[in-house]
Design an enzyme around this catalytic site. Structure first.
Site, PDB file in Angstrom:
ATOM      1  N   GLY A 142      34.552  13.200  16.052  1.00 19.92           N
ATOM      2  CA  GLY A 142      33.967  14.507  16.307  1.00 19.92           C
ATOM      3  C   GLY A 142      33.171  14.555  17.587  1.00 19.92           C
ATOM      4  O   GLY A 142      32.841  13.530  18.184  1.00 19.92           O
ATOM      5  N   GLU A 151      46.353  25.499  12.598  1.00 24.18           N
ATOM      6  CA  GLU A 151      44.936  25.154  12.478  1.00 24.18           C
ATOM      7  C   GLU A 151      44.095  26.425  12.486  1.00 24.18           C
ATOM      8  O   GLU A 151      44.337  27.335  13.272  1.00 24.18           O
ATOM      9  CB  GLU A 151      44.492  24.255  13.628  1.00 24.18           C
ATOM     10  CG  GLU A 151      43.002  23.908  13.564  1.00 24.18           C
ATOM     11  CD  GLU A 151      42.543  23.014  14.708  1.00 24.18           C
ATOM     12  OE1 GLU A 151      42.860  21.816  14.661  1.00 24.18           O
ATOM     13  OE2 GLU A 151      41.900  23.536  15.643  1.00 24.18           O
TER      14      GLU A 151
END
Length: 628
Positions: A112, A21
């Site tokens: 999120g 990532e």
């Protein structure tokens, strides 16, 4: 390729897949530094990477750019994070369209975090409330184009600690179209494995990818664990606390702790590891090496082709490229980004689009003047330049103006010959040894599907003094097995190639497939590469002050020397291409550069025609002369 398919393959082969990532940096220089690091980390062989999305889309443009660059220029299979937070439908549509156009086929759908100026998350008008809504929306609009990943929480999340409710939410996301799960970071491996078993018991059968956070420093380890509410096993604290002020020792011990955790995960049948790199390479690389998942040279475990593929929208089926850009793959992608057909529309079709201009972003010399002077020094003689090339071949330097990547293991069989040429002032840029039918699984030369055999012709490209070009061309002519292209900066092109069409220098034979010929030499692409090659040398010269010896020396080489490539079409011959140069050497390597032109019968030729008169085959036919 969908991530779920890659993970299924890893599970079937019992060979762990790993992924990285990255997040968008805050500065332009940070972005470029990250691109350089991503480029290097490609060599570790990740199955995919993902790129994060800022709360409310605060970094959305940069995320989309990074996905496009990673997918198209660097050849990563890329997964784009996409969050609901403060995101209206129009913004989500724009992000999905950008991912689609970049060739990205994987989305990690998340609710999120709330923006920093809001304490609690809340949906905006015209937006999405839950990640489940986002999964449904993507699935409805794009069908099966996107593989949709969702988040898993083995230790709960900020606003929900009820494990049964979280499991129910996860099952709903999978039933709505989620195809794989990426978990939050953790260090309690026993809790994670128990959670995996609960997922399976609840009918969740998609691949689960555990989130792994390598340990950089003790303070960062504690801070991140606290921020994510991760339970830290006591034995980890006991191992790290006594050495907490020694960062190197923390990384070394942390490597062992994280690697042991990964071994337990793999032994449980979970064949995937997702590393939260924090945009850093070393700690992740240390863990991978400890696990034996990457070679010491950082060679990917599987190469579909001998060059790095672009995974852009139009390029997934691309299977042929000119050899000239072997060490500058990003430049080749940039110069062909406007082509509308891959792989075969370009070659042999006069109506095909031209190569892009060399002034496009990313094609010129990288780095600042100061950085390049520090890297390559201040050459004042041809021997100084030759020494730079030799240091590169010995891996003391990681790049040259013409090569953005270090020397690979492929060159090991010819490295002594290359060094010997450079010691005599013959400046080698690109090369490959001949290969006569090695298995496609060969760790050095292998590529393509299993069960095949690969071949290649010896190839050599170099800068050569005009004082030697006539003698070299005569020697090539005498071999009757070698073809060449030679050109100077002004476009004086000479060749003995029988046609303008492609000459395959790499090919493979695989079960149930036609012969694959992925690397070629041909006229038009060489002329395009010529412009770039001389531009790179001129860029290097311009790193130095106008009146400096270094600048004048490099400019003289660029303005007067020839760029020549040679193919030995007898792929059984291992050293024939180097024997051409026996006894050839640039005179006065330590003195001032003499701008010598070719010598014909004791005098300089009056014009090109006189020199061309020498270029005869033994059967009397004239070498073909191709002009711009």
């Amino acid at each position: 390729m969908h991530i779920s398919a890659k993970l299924a393959e890893a599970h079937q082969l019992r060979r762990p897949a790993f992924s990285f990532e990255f997040f968008p940096p805050k500065t332009a220089q940070g972005v470029q530094n990250l691109y350089d690091r991503m480029d290097r980390m490609h060599g570790l062989g990740p199955a995919f990477i993902d790129v994060t999305w800022g709360a409310g889309g605060t970094s959305s443009d940069l995320t989309c750019e990074m996905v496009n660059v990673a997918q198209t220029s660097y050849g990563f299979e890329t997964c784009m994070h996409l969050t609901c937070t403060d995101m209206e439908t129009e913004k989500v549509d724009g992000a999905l369209e950008a991912a689609y156009n970049a060739g990205c086929t994987n989305i990690l759908a998340l609710r999120g975090d709330p923006p920093r100026d809001k304490e609690k998350w809340q949906a905006i008008e015209g937006g999405f409330r839950y990640a489940l809504d986002l999964v449904k929306y993507i699935k409805k609009k794009y069908g099966d184009h996107f593989d949709i990943g969702v988040a898993g929480y083995p230790e709960g999340c900020d606003d929900e600690q009820n494990p049964e409710l979280l499991m129910s939410h996860l099952k709903q996301k999978i039933d709505a179209g989620g195809t794989f799960i990426v978990t939050q970071m953790f260090y309690d491996v026993d809790n994670f494995l128990a959670w995996v078993d609960k997922c399976r018991a609840n009918g969740i059968t998609v691949p689960i990818v555990p989130g792994i956070m390598p340990i950089q420093t003790y303070a960062a380890f504690l801070r991140r664990a606290k921020g994510m509410k991760c339970h830290i096993p006591q034995d980890w604290i006991d191992a790290l606390e006594p050495i907490k002020n020694d960062d190197a020792a923390v990384r070394e011990v942390g490597k062992g702790l994280v690697a042991e955790m990964c071994r337990k995960i793999i032994s449980h049948g979970v064949m995937a590891l997702h590393f939260y790199t924090m945009n850093l390479a070393q700690s992740t690389k240390m863990v991978l090496e400890e696990l034996g998942l990457t070679s010491g040279e950082g060679t990917p475990t599987k190469k579909p082709l001998p060059w790095r593929q672009s995974l852009g929208l139009k390029r997934r089926e691309e299977d042929v490229r000119p050899v000239f850009w072997k060490n500058r793959h990003k430049s080749y992608v940039a110069r062909t980004e406007d082509w509308d057909e891959f792989p075969n529309g370009r070659w042999g079709d006069s109506r095909s689009p031209a190569f892009g201009e060399i002034d496009a972003y990313g094609i010129g010399l990288k780095g600042t003047n100061e950085q390049n002077i520090k890297l390559w020094g201040r050459p004042e003689s041809l021997r100084d330049i030759a020494d730079i090339f030799i240091r590169f071949l010995k891996k003391d330097l990681t790049s040259l103006p013409w090569s953005e990547i270090p020397v690979t293991d492929e060159a090991s069989s010819i490295i002594k010959d290359l060094i010997h040429l450079n010691r005599r002032g013959l400046l080698t840029i690109t090369s490959q040894p001949s290969v006569n039918g090695v298995k496609s699984s060969d760790p050095v030369h292998g590529w393509g599907p299993p069960g095949g055999y690969v071949y290649q012709k010896a190839y050599l490209e170099l800068l050569i003094s005009p004082s030697l070009i006539t003698e070299l061309i005569e020697r090539i002519d005498e071999t009757r097995t070698m073809t060449f292209y030679a050109v100077d900066k002004g476009g004086d092109l000479r060749t003995n190639a029988p046609s303008d069409g492609p000459n395959a220098v790499t090919w493979g034979v695989f079960p149930g497939k036609e012969i694959v010929q992925p690397t070629i030499v041909e006229t038009i692409s060489f002329l395009a590469w010529k412009d770039e090659a001389f531009r790179l040398g001129t860029d290097w010269a311009n790193c130095y002050p106008a009146e400096s010896p270094s600048r004048q020396l490099i400019e003289s080489v660029m303005n007067n020397w020839y760029l020549i490539n040679i193919v030995d079409n007898d792929f059984h011959s291992a050293r024939g291409i180097f024997e051409l140069f026996d006894g050839l050497q640039v005179k006065n390597l330590d003195g001032p550069l003499e701008e010598n032109r070719p010598v014909v019968n004791g005098h300089a030729p009056k014009d090109i025609a006189e020199l061309d008169g020498l270029h005869k085959r033994q059967d009397g036919s004239v070498f073909q002369e191709l002009l711009n």
